[in-house]
Design an enzyme around this catalytic site. Structure first.
Site, mmCIF file in Angstrom:
data_model
loop_
_atom_site.group_PDB
_atom_site.id
_atom_site.type_symbol
_atom_site.label_atom_id
_atom_site.label_comp_id
_atom_site.label_asym_id
_atom_site.label_seq_id
_atom_site.Cartn_x
_atom_site.Cartn_y
_atom_site.Cartn_z
ATOM 1 N N VAL A 1 -4.069 -1.664 -33.076
ATOM 2 C CA VAL A 1 -3.470 -1.927 -34.685
ATOM 3 C C VAL A 1 -3.375 -3.298 -34.842
ATOM 4 O O VAL A 1 -2.836 -4.032 -34.145
ATOM 5 C CB VAL A 1 -2.230 -1.349 -34.977
ATOM 6 C CG1 VAL A 1 -1.680 -1.452 -36.536
ATOM 7 C CG2 VAL A 1 -2.278 0.389 -35.029
ATOM 8 N N ILE B 1 0.982 3.233 -38.112
ATOM 9 C CA ILE B 1 -0.220 3.443 -37.999
ATOM 10 C C ILE B 1 -0.652 3.810 -36.611
ATOM 11 O O ILE B 1 -1.366 5.068 -36.407
ATOM 12 C CB ILE B 1 -1.158 2.168 -38.271
ATOM 13 C CG1 ILE B 1 -1.015 1.821 -39.967
ATOM 14 C CG2 ILE B 1 -2.668 2.227 -38.100
ATOM 15 C CD1 ILE B 1 -1.424 0.274 -40.243
ATOM 16 N N TYR C 1 5.285 3.778 -26.447
ATOM 17 C CA TYR C 1 4.843 5.023 -25.957
ATOM 18 C C TYR C 1 6.006 5.788 -25.475
ATOM 19 O O TYR C 1 6.062 7.266 -25.655
ATOM 20 C CB TYR C 1 3.995 4.761 -24.777
ATOM 21 C CG TYR C 1 2.672 4.090 -25.158
ATOM 22 C CD1 TYR C 1 1.886 4.479 -26.608
ATOM 23 C CD2 TYR C 1 1.992 3.498 -24.597
ATOM 24 C CE1 TYR C 1 0.643 4.135 -26.871
ATOM 25 C CE2 TYR C 1 0.819 2.594 -24.602
ATOM 26 C CZ TYR C 1 0.183 3.010 -26.008
ATOM 27 O OH TYR C 1 -0.964 2.479 -26.517
#
Length: 166
Positions: free
Chosen positions: A95, A104, A139
């Site tokens: 991104v 996003i 993550y």
């Protein structure tokens, strides 16, 4: 920017130039620009062939004059012999820096997760550079777990050619 202004769509012929630009930005961010040697034509040949090697999803946001590409996820399907199921491998997620922290990246990963579930995949995997703490934190916030007991190996260039010729 609100999340409602983000649009995701499958990459299509003509998008290879936008994807190429994003991959170049990613290579620069990852301090690997000297390894960036492909071309938009290579991407088109591999993404849009009758049997593509990979697929990509693009994220777009509304700009002042027209939609602007914000990021992408490039992935392919692999197979787990231990699970006896296909898997989805995320090769690259990127991104643009000015558009980060707006959902996003999460939207792109959620779309890939939906695709993995729809295809009956047993897992979704990817690699991240050890020094990339912000991305690792992102993550982990999604519930992803690092596979610290595994080491990635790679053959390229002359060693790859040498092995192929034996």
């Amino acid at each position: 920017m609100s999340r409602s202004r983000v649009t995701l769509r499958e990459a299509q012929p003509g998008d290879e130039f936008a994807i190429y630009g994003l991959v170049r930005e990613l290579a620069d961010y990852e301090r690997l620009l000297d390894h960036f040697v492909g071309s938009p034509e290579d991407l088109a040949a591999h993404l849009f062939a009758p049997e593509p090697y990979a697929r990509a999803v693009l994220a777009w946001v509304e700009g002042p004059d027209a939609p602007e590409v914000a990021g992408f996820a490039l992935y392919f399907f692999n197979y787990s012999t231990f699970l006896c199921k296909p898997g989805l491998y995320l090769e690259d997620l990127y991104v643009r820096p000015a558009l980060r922290r707006h959902g996003i990246g999460r939207a792109l990963l959620a779309e890939l997760a939906r695709r993995a579930v729809a295809k009956g995949c047993g897992r979704m995997e990817w690699s991240v550079l050890d020094w990339n703490a912000p991305t690792i934190g992102f993550y982990k916030s999604l519930g992803a777990t690092p596979m610290d007991e595994w080491t990635v190996f790679r053959l390229t260039g002359v060693p790859l050619s040498r092995l192929a010729s034996t």
